[in-house]
Design a protein around this motif. Structure first.
Motif, PDB file in Angstrom:
ATOM      1  N   CYS A 107       0.832  -1.212   0.000  1.00 34.00           N
ATOM      2  CA  CYS A 107       0.000   0.000   0.000  1.00 34.00           C
ATOM      3  C   CYS A 107       0.863   1.258   0.000  1.00 34.00           C
ATOM      4  CB  CYS A 107      -0.931   0.012   1.208  1.00 34.00           C
ATOM      5  SG  CYS A 107      -2.298  -1.155   1.107  1.00 34.00           S
ATOM      6  N   VAL A 112      -1.436   4.318  -1.703  1.00 33.00           N
ATOM      7  CA  VAL A 112      -2.899   4.227  -1.747  1.00 33.00           C
ATOM      8  C   VAL A 112      -3.563   4.446  -0.386  1.00 33.00           C
ATOM      9  CG1 VAL A 112      -2.928   2.753  -3.799  1.00 33.00           C
ATOM     10  CG2 VAL A 112      -2.897   1.699  -1.528  1.00 33.00           C
ATOM     11  N   SER A 129      -7.948   1.709  -5.884  1.00 36.94           N
ATOM     12  CA  SER A 129      -7.069   2.065  -6.995  1.00 36.94           C
ATOM     13  C   SER A 129      -6.697   0.820  -7.785  1.00 36.94           C
ATOM     14  CB  SER A 129      -5.774   2.698  -6.470  1.00 36.94           C
ATOM     15  OG  SER A 129      -6.034   3.795  -5.628  1.00 36.94           O
ATOM     16  N   SER A 142      -2.856   3.699 -14.603  1.00 39.35           N
ATOM     17  CA  SER A 142      -3.224   3.687 -13.181  1.00 39.35           C
ATOM     18  C   SER A 142      -4.520   4.457 -13.014  1.00 39.35           C
ATOM     19  CB  SER A 142      -2.109   4.289 -12.323  1.00 39.35           C
ATOM     20  OG  SER A 142      -1.911   5.652 -12.633  1.00 39.35           O
ATOM     21  N   ARG A 144      -7.066   5.886  -9.849  1.00 36.47           N
ATOM     22  CA  ARG A 144      -7.191   6.106  -8.408  1.00 36.47           C
ATOM     23  C   ARG A 144      -8.581   6.622  -8.055  1.00 36.47           C
ATOM     24  NH1 ARG A 144      -2.301   6.060  -5.486  1.00 36.47           N
ATOM     25  NH2 ARG A 144      -0.490   5.895  -6.822  1.00 36.47           N
TER      26      ARG A 144
END
Length: 159
Positions: A107, A112, A129, A142, A144
């Motif tokens: 993490c 995140v 995410s 990516s 989020r």
């Protein structure tokens, strides 16, 4: 709605604990991806057996074969322990791997854990995410702060 951010996070080389059905094993993600010859969908979620997290995990399970056909394997990551993951996999009939990140190393690597608001109070929690890596371990996308519902299907359609 998913937003694609342009980040350049590498796959870590430290070992993580992967839980699948009745097995638990230690892997480092960089070597895991390179030796598999497949890309990786690595998604982070807050907690096993909660409504949104269950929807997301079940959706990834239902679409697993389609992700595999596109050359991707799926790993869900939360801060829950091995026993919790085994229970979650069994209870929801999941057919994807879950990483147990109780020490929060993964993490933290993916940044995140953020401040969240729940019932008027702030706390630190995992922001939902997803990170996509090609078969060489290079990040290609990516996402989020995404919503659990329809995330797997939307992601599949963008690959």
């Amino acid at each position: 709605m998913m937003t694609n951010t342009h980040e350049n996070i590498t796959l870590p080389t430290f070992e993580i604990t992967l839980v699948e059905h009745n097995t638990t094993r230690q892997v480092d993600l960089a070597n895991f991806v390179k030796s598999s010859g497949q890309g990786l969908i690595l998604y982070f979620y807050p907690k096993d057996n909660t409504a949104g997290c269950s929807v997301q995990a079940v959706d990834f399970t239902v679409l697993k074969d389609e992700f595999t056909n596109k050359g991707y394997q799926i790993i869900g990551v939360s801060r829950d322990g091995i026993k919790s993951h085994h229970n979650f996999i069994s209870k929801k009939a999941l057919n994807i791997a879950l990483a147990s990140d109780t020490d929060e190393m993964l993490c933290q690597h993916f940044d995140v854990i953020k401040e969240k608001m729940m019932y008027g109070k702030t706390h630190l929690g995992v922001i939902r995410s997803t990170f996509v890596f090609d078969k060489n371990g290079q990040m290609t996308a990516s996402y989020r702060n995404i919503k659990a519902k329809e995330h797997a299907k939307t992601l599949l359609n963008t690959l």
